[in-house]
Design an enzyme around this catalytic site. Structure first.
Site, PDB file in Angstrom:
ATOM      1  N   SER A  33     -31.676 -58.599 -26.577  1.00 42.21           N
ATOM      2  CA  SER A  33     -31.134 -57.280 -26.273  1.00 42.21           C
ATOM      3  C   SER A  33     -29.634 -57.266 -26.548  1.00 42.21           C
ATOM      4  O   SER A  33     -29.124 -58.107 -27.286  1.00 42.21           O
ATOM      5  CB  SER A  33     -31.459 -56.919 -24.824  1.00 42.21           C
ATOM      6  OG  SER A  33     -31.197 -55.559 -24.578  1.00 42.21           O
ATOM      7  N   ASN A  34     -28.911 -56.325 -25.979  1.00 41.00           N
ATOM      8  CA  ASN A  34     -27.467 -56.239 -26.177  1.00 41.00           C
ATOM      9  C   ASN A  34     -26.801 -55.713 -24.902  1.00 41.00           C
ATOM     10  O   ASN A  34     -27.477 -55.393 -23.927  1.00 41.00           O
ATOM     11  CB  ASN A  34     -27.143 -55.367 -27.392  1.00 41.00           C
ATOM     12  CG  ASN A  34     -27.678 -53.963 -27.234  1.00 41.00           C
ATOM     13  OD1 ASN A  34     -27.257 -53.219 -26.353  1.00 41.00           O
ATOM     14  ND2 ASN A  34     -28.640 -53.583 -28.087  1.00 41.00           N
TER      15      ASN A  34
END
Ligand code: CTP
Ligand code: CA
Length: 226
Positions: A33-34
């Site tokens: 993810s980020n």
């Protein structure tokens, strides 16, 4: 004059906002993810609803409650977000893509947990579809607002994305600075428009920036009569 916070200048409009990160699963317990918090997208959705729009908020996993009066569509992966967006774009007058969509996903999601072994682990990634580019290539597309998160060459990269994805407007953020971009309450942005116009927005709250973006969207959609 009415302030931007109280004007119902988006009444009668349907606006889709995407927000937050996406999660790309590796196995049942792990994902890629980020750092997107969803704060900017949620601020836009909240402001648009206050200004009278019907708001569809397509959101990746975040820790923010849905703003009042907003239709929340919760998604996890980029592919789920793509389906949610493409299935609803037909009824939208504008789409604002504040989400930080993962560019890659694991080529395979294993059904059981990956066990550690000696030595290195190689993860094979494959490209996700670019949702915004897909929207820009539709024959009849709504007013399109993209975001560009950059650590360098902000204006050049953002201008490139505006043109390549056929956008009406792009909000460029310098995420190399600690008071703007990911997971903070404030933002500083450069707005670029299809006609070559540019608008520099100094450091302000995400709520204020949301209203500046909506002012520009309103003007761009030709919202004279409302
Ligand atoms: N975007 C999208 N679908 C993707 C990737 C990005 O819709 N698969 C959208 C984002 O929501 C954002 C815009 O495209 O509005 C720009 O995203 P950004 O990550 O800054 O640019 P990319 O085109 O993905 O290029 P890069 O990450 O290489 O800078
Ligand atoms: Ca990207």
């Amino acid at each position: 004059a009415l302030s931007a916070l109280t004007a119902r200048d988006l009444a009668g409009r349907t606006i889709m906002v995407t927000a937050g990160p996406t999660r790309e699963e590796i196995d049942p317990v792990r994902y890629i993810s980020n750092h997107s918090s969803g704060k900017m997208g949620y601020a836009i959705a909240r402001a648009a609803a206050r200004r009278g729009a019907r708001v569809i908020l397509v959101s990746g996993p975040v820790n923010i409650p849905a703003p009042p009066g907003v239709e929340l569509v919760a998604v996890s992966s980029a592919e789920e977000m793509r389906r949610a967006v493409m299935g609803r774009v037909g009824k939208c007058d504008a789409v604002i893509k504040a989400a930080a969509v993962a560019d890659y996903r694991p080529l395979e999601r294993t059904a059981s947990k990956v066990k550690k072994k000696a030595g290195e682990l190689t993860l094979h990634l494959t490209r996700n579809a670019d949702i915004l580019a897909e929207l820009g290539s539709l024959e009849k597309h709504p007013f399109l607002v993209g975001f560009a998160a950059e650590t360098d060459n902000l204006e050049a990269y953002a201008a490139g994305k505006l043109k390549e994805k056929n956008l009406d407007m792009i909000v460029a953020n310098d995420v190399s600075q600690s008071d703007a971009g990911f997971n903070v309450e404030t933002n500083r942005a450069l707005l670029l428009f299809r006609d070559g116009r540019r608008l520099e927005c100094p450091l302000m709250s995400k709520e204020e920036l949301a209203n500046v973006i909506l002012d520009q969207l309103c003007a761009g959609m030709g919202n004279g009569a409302l």
